[in-house]
Design a protein around this motif. Structure first.
Motif, PDB file in Angstrom:
ATOM      1  N   GLY A  38      -2.401   6.918 -18.873  1.00 32.91           N
ATOM      2  CA  GLY A  38      -1.798   8.246 -18.783  1.00 32.91           C
ATOM      3  C   GLY A  38      -2.057   8.950 -17.466  1.00 32.91           C
ATOM      4  N   HIS A  39      -2.648   8.260 -16.501  1.00 29.85           N
ATOM      5  CA  HIS A  39      -2.963   8.874 -15.206  1.00 29.85           C
ATOM      6  C   HIS A  39      -1.745   8.841 -14.279  1.00 29.85           C
ATOM      7  CE1 HIS A  39      -6.932   7.562 -16.726  1.00 29.85           C
ATOM      8  NE2 HIS A  39      -7.274   8.764 -16.279  1.00 29.85           N
ATOM      9  N   THR A  40      -1.701   9.809 -13.385  1.00 29.20           N
ATOM     10  CA  THR A  40      -0.695   9.863 -12.331  1.00 29.20           C
ATOM     11  C   THR A  40      -1.405  10.210 -11.027  1.00 29.20           C
ATOM     12  OG1 THR A  40      -0.237  12.204 -12.708  1.00 29.20           O
ATOM     13  CG2 THR A  40       1.134  10.617 -13.917  1.00 29.20           C
ATOM     14  N   SER A  41      -0.681  10.078  -9.933  1.00 29.12           N
ATOM     15  CA  SER A  41      -1.237  10.488  -8.638  1.00 29.12           C
ATOM     16  C   SER A  41      -1.404  12.003  -8.620  1.00 29.12           C
ATOM     17  CB  SER A  41      -0.301  10.081  -7.502  1.00 29.12           C
ATOM     18  OG  SER A  41      -0.163   8.688  -7.446  1.00 29.12           O
ATOM     19  N   PRO A  42      -2.335  12.488  -7.828  1.00 28.63           N
ATOM     20  CA  PRO A  42      -2.470  13.944  -7.691  1.00 28.63           C
ATOM     21  C   PRO A  42      -1.137  14.555  -7.273  1.00 28.63           C
ATOM     22  CG  PRO A  42      -4.275  12.822  -6.582  1.00 28.63           C
ATOM     23  CD  PRO A  42      -3.294  11.762  -7.010  1.00 28.63           C
ATOM     24  N   GLY A  43      -0.788  15.687  -7.854  1.00 30.38           N
ATOM     25  CA  GLY A  43       0.494  16.322  -7.578  1.00 30.38           C
ATOM     26  C   GLY A  43       0.642  16.857  -6.176  1.00 30.38           C
ATOM     27  N   SER A  44      -0.451  16.899  -5.430  1.00 30.52           N
ATOM     28  CA  SER A  44      -0.428  17.544  -4.121  1.00 30.52           C
ATOM     29  C   SER A  44       0.022  16.646  -2.979  1.00 30.52           C
ATOM     30  CB  SER A  44      -1.816  18.097  -3.809  1.00 30.52           C
ATOM     31  OG  SER A  44      -2.752  17.037  -3.777  1.00 30.52           O
ATOM     32  N   GLY A  45       0.320  15.385  -3.250  1.00 30.94           N
ATOM     33  CA  GLY A  45       0.699  14.573  -2.106  1.00 30.94           C
ATOM     34  C   GLY A  45       1.099  13.164  -2.456  1.00 30.94           C
ATOM     35  N   TRP A  46       1.354  12.400  -1.411  1.00 22.33           N
ATOM     36  CA  TRP A  46       1.816  11.023  -1.502  1.00 22.33           C
ATOM     37  C   TRP A  46       0.755  10.107  -0.915  1.00 22.33           C
ATOM     38  CZ3 TRP A  46       6.512  10.231  -3.768  1.00 22.33           C
ATOM     39  CH2 TRP A  46       7.364  11.329  -3.855  1.00 22.33           C
ATOM     40  N   TYR A  47       0.726   8.864  -1.401  1.00 24.66           N
ATOM     41  CA  TYR A  47      -0.058   7.843  -0.708  1.00 24.66           C
ATOM     42  C   TYR A  47       0.711   7.485   0.556  1.00 24.66           C
ATOM     43  CZ  TYR A  47      -2.750   7.113  -5.006  1.00 24.66           C
ATOM     44  OH  TYR A  47      -3.549   7.274  -6.110  1.00 24.66           O
ATOM     45  N   ASP A  48       0.038   7.488   1.698  1.00 23.88           N
ATOM     46  CA  ASP A  48       0.619   7.115   2.983  1.00 23.88           C
ATOM     47  C   ASP A  48      -0.418   6.235   3.661  1.00 23.88           C
ATOM     48  OD1 ASP A  48       1.884   6.840   5.396  1.00 23.88           O
ATOM     49  OD2 ASP A  48       1.796   8.946   5.941  1.00 23.88           O
ATOM     50  N   GLN A  49      -0.334   4.943   3.420  1.00 25.89           N
ATOM     51  CA  GLN A  49      -1.393   4.002   3.789  1.00 25.89           C
ATOM     52  C   GLN A  49      -1.091   3.282   5.092  1.00 25.89           C
ATOM     53  OE1 GLN A  49      -2.091   3.169  -0.940  1.00 25.89           O
ATOM     54  NE2 GLN A  49      -0.904   1.716   0.198  1.00 25.89           N
ATOM     55  N   ASP A  50      -2.146   2.949   5.816  1.00 23.03           N
ATOM     56  CA  ASP A  50      -2.025   2.197   7.065  1.00 23.03           C
ATOM     57  C   ASP A  50      -1.783   0.712   6.817  1.00 23.03           C
ATOM     58  OD1 ASP A  50      -2.430   4.457   8.637  1.00 23.03           O
ATOM     59  OD2 ASP A  50      -4.606   4.188   8.658  1.00 23.03           O
ATOM     60  N   GLU A  51      -1.994   0.253   5.594  1.00 25.17           N
ATOM     61  CA  GLU A  51      -1.830  -1.159   5.268  1.00 25.17           C
ATOM     62  C   GLU A  51      -0.693  -1.331   4.264  1.00 25.17           C
ATOM     63  OE1 GLU A  51      -5.865  -1.553   4.060  1.00 25.17           O
ATOM     64  OE2 GLU A  51      -5.562   0.080   2.691  1.00 25.17           O
ATOM     65  N   HIS A  52      -0.157  -2.537   4.192  1.00 26.25           N
ATOM     66  CA  HIS A  52       0.851  -2.872   3.195  1.00 26.25           C
ATOM     67  C   HIS A  52       0.141  -2.998   1.844  1.00 26.25           C
ATOM     68  CE1 HIS A  52       3.364  -3.836   6.636  1.00 26.25           C
ATOM     69  NE2 HIS A  52       2.461  -4.713   7.033  1.00 26.25           N
ATOM     70  N   GLU A  53       0.899  -2.784   0.760  1.00 33.57           N
ATOM     71  CA  GLU A  53       0.319  -2.933  -0.572  1.00 33.57           C
ATOM     72  C   GLU A  53       1.279  -3.713  -1.467  1.00 33.57           C
ATOM     73  OE1 GLU A  53      -1.251  -0.269  -4.388  1.00 33.57           O
ATOM     74  OE2 GLU A  53      -0.424   0.740  -2.624  1.00 33.57           O
ATOM     75  N   TRP A  54       0.786  -4.827  -1.977  1.00 33.93           N
ATOM     76  CA  TRP A  54       1.492  -5.580  -3.006  1.00 33.93           C
ATOM     77  C   TRP A  54       0.791  -5.234  -4.305  1.00 33.93           C
ATOM     78  CZ3 TRP A  54      -0.010  -9.065  -6.712  1.00 33.93           C
ATOM     79  CH2 TRP A  54       0.989  -9.841  -7.316  1.00 33.93           C
TER      80      TRP A  54
END
Length: 107
Positions: A38-54
């Motif tokens: 039931g978890h979600t990302s914090p509503g205040s922002g987006w993940y913006d990562q320096d690495e690729h994610e699979w």
């Protein structure tokens, strides 16, 4: 020395917060198990990562949202590759069952 383990073992009983556990970490790759319910990302922002994610959902269901307005529904066995700096967030995970993710971060 060889050491084996199971992604679905030792799942936490208390999921008041989402659990992030490194499985392997090296200079150019990191593999992580994530356990949600039931978890979600914090509503205040987006993940913006320096690495690729699979990322793959091993068990459960989830929805990823992307800054461009698109979404990606995932269930057991589904995976997606997210290039570096593609802004995304977890919009939904199943509140009625555990969702186990396998995430591979790489350069």
């Amino acid at each position: 020395m060889h050491r084996s383990a199971n992604l679905l073992s030792a799942l936490p009983d208390d999921l008041a917060t989402e659990i992030f556990q490194d499985i392997v970490s090296a200079a150019t790759v990191r593999i992580e198990r994530i356990v949600s319910k039931g978890h979600t990302s914090p509503g205040s922002g987006w993940y913006d990562q320096d690495e690729h994610e699979w990322v793959m959902v091993v068990e459960g269901r989830a929805t990823l949202a992307f800054e461009d307005g698109s979404t990606c529904d995932l269930s057991a066995g589904d995976y997606v590759n997210i290039p570096a700096h593609v802004k995304h967030r977890v919009a939904w995970t199943d509140p009625d069952q555990i969702t186990v993710w396998l995430a591979v971060f790489y350069q």
